[in-house]
Design an enzyme around this catalytic site. Structure first.
Site: not given
Ligand code: CDV
Length: 307
Positions: A46, A106, A123, A142, A168, A193
């Protein structure tokens, strides 16, 4: 057998000061190495080209927009697309998208073996918050910098199978996989991430974060009888640690490859899409077993309400 020799390409940390071109150079070297191992498809993280900028609170929109791409490919990223085309490799990769209308998403894309973009996903499950939150150990903004994706969860016929994308936090939501599962998805690619510590509960560290990450990817793969390819951006970015744990999960829910470092690293596996057939025609034969007359709340109610 319908095999896709797939490479999950984990990227180690990208610092705020690192240029797009320096990241693209790293990605090309990794793509070359994956090609040498026979890969025809590569999955990057991502927000591949930059540091995980939503950890930084910004008020100046000009400063924010510096992290976004106005077109894809563009001058900085074109060498990666050219190299993938030379190698005849498809790619999944994530980036921050700024549209001509000024909208911020995103986003991830899917390319064919000639580097044409054949699929786009934006996203949907944006985590975090929109305003500065002094109760958190670190910010996760975000909801400030992106709007929720508007393209749904499509599935594309590509690379000899049915391909889906997520990003993610989407991987924690069963709806993500099931909507694609109902389109017969055979391989879901996702980049992530994930900070190594929960910003709202500091005792929840990397071990727990990795546990929840694996749990989510493995159950999504098993319950929808599909491959899940998950690529991390990992390591310490300007003092902020991110978990590694890039994974290849088979349609039976087993992890068949997992990264060992928090740095640039490649996982390669021969993913046979025909391995999806057993689950899809037996215990998860949706047409025979799903009872949609009892699932109405899933789409009519957002939050939990006690009876
Ligand atoms: N980049 C993300 O979406 N991170 C999220 C947050 C909650 C840590 C994740 O689900 O990993």
């Amino acid at each position: 057998m319908r095999k896709i020799v797939s490479a999950v390409i984990q990227l180690g940390p990208i610092q705020k000061a690192d240029s797009r071109s320096s990241v693209v150079e790293r990605m090309i070297a990794l793509l070359d190495a994956a090609k040498k191992e026979g890969a025809t498809y590569a999955v990057f993280p991502e927000l591949t080209f930059t540091t995980f900028f939503p950890r930084w609170y910004m008020e100046d929109q000009v400063e924010v927009d510096r992290w976004f791409e106005r077109s894809m490919p563009n001058a900085a990223t074109m060498p990666l697309f050219e190299r993938a085309k030379e190698h005849g490799m498809g790619m999944y990769l994530g980036y921050a998208e700024l549209t001509p209308e000024g909208r911020h998403f995103n986003t991830s894309i899917l390319t064919d073996t000639s580097s044409n973009i054949i699929g786009k996903y934006r996203k949907i499950h944006l985590p975090g918050h929109a305003e500065y939150d002094d109760k958190r150990t670190h910010q996760h903004l975000e909801k400030r910098y992106f709007e929720p994706g508007d393209l749904g969860f499509p599935v594309w016929r590509a690379h000899g199978g049915l391909m889906g994308m997520a990003l993610c936090n989407d991987r924690r939501w069963p709806e993500t996989y099931r909507v694609m599962g109902l389109q017969g998805v055979e391989m879901i690619s996702l980049g992530f991430n994930t900070p190594s510590v929960n910003s709202q509960r500091s005792e929840e560290g990397a071990e727990d974060r990795l546990f929840h990450h694996r749990l989510s990817c493995q159950s999504g793969a098993y319950q929808n009888a599909c491959w899940v390819l998950a690529s991390a951006k990992a390591g310490v970015e300007d003092g902020h640690p991110l978990i590694g744990g890039s994974l290849i999960v088979d349609p039976n829910g087993h992890i068949v490859a997992e990264s060992k470092t928090e740095d640039d690293e490649i996982l390669v596996h021969d993913c046979d899409l025909d391995q999806c057939n057993f689950g899809k025609t037996t215990i998860f034969d949706f047409a025979r077993h799903r009872r949609i007359e009892h699932y109405g709340l899933i789409t009519s109610r957002v939050g939990a309400e006690a009876p």
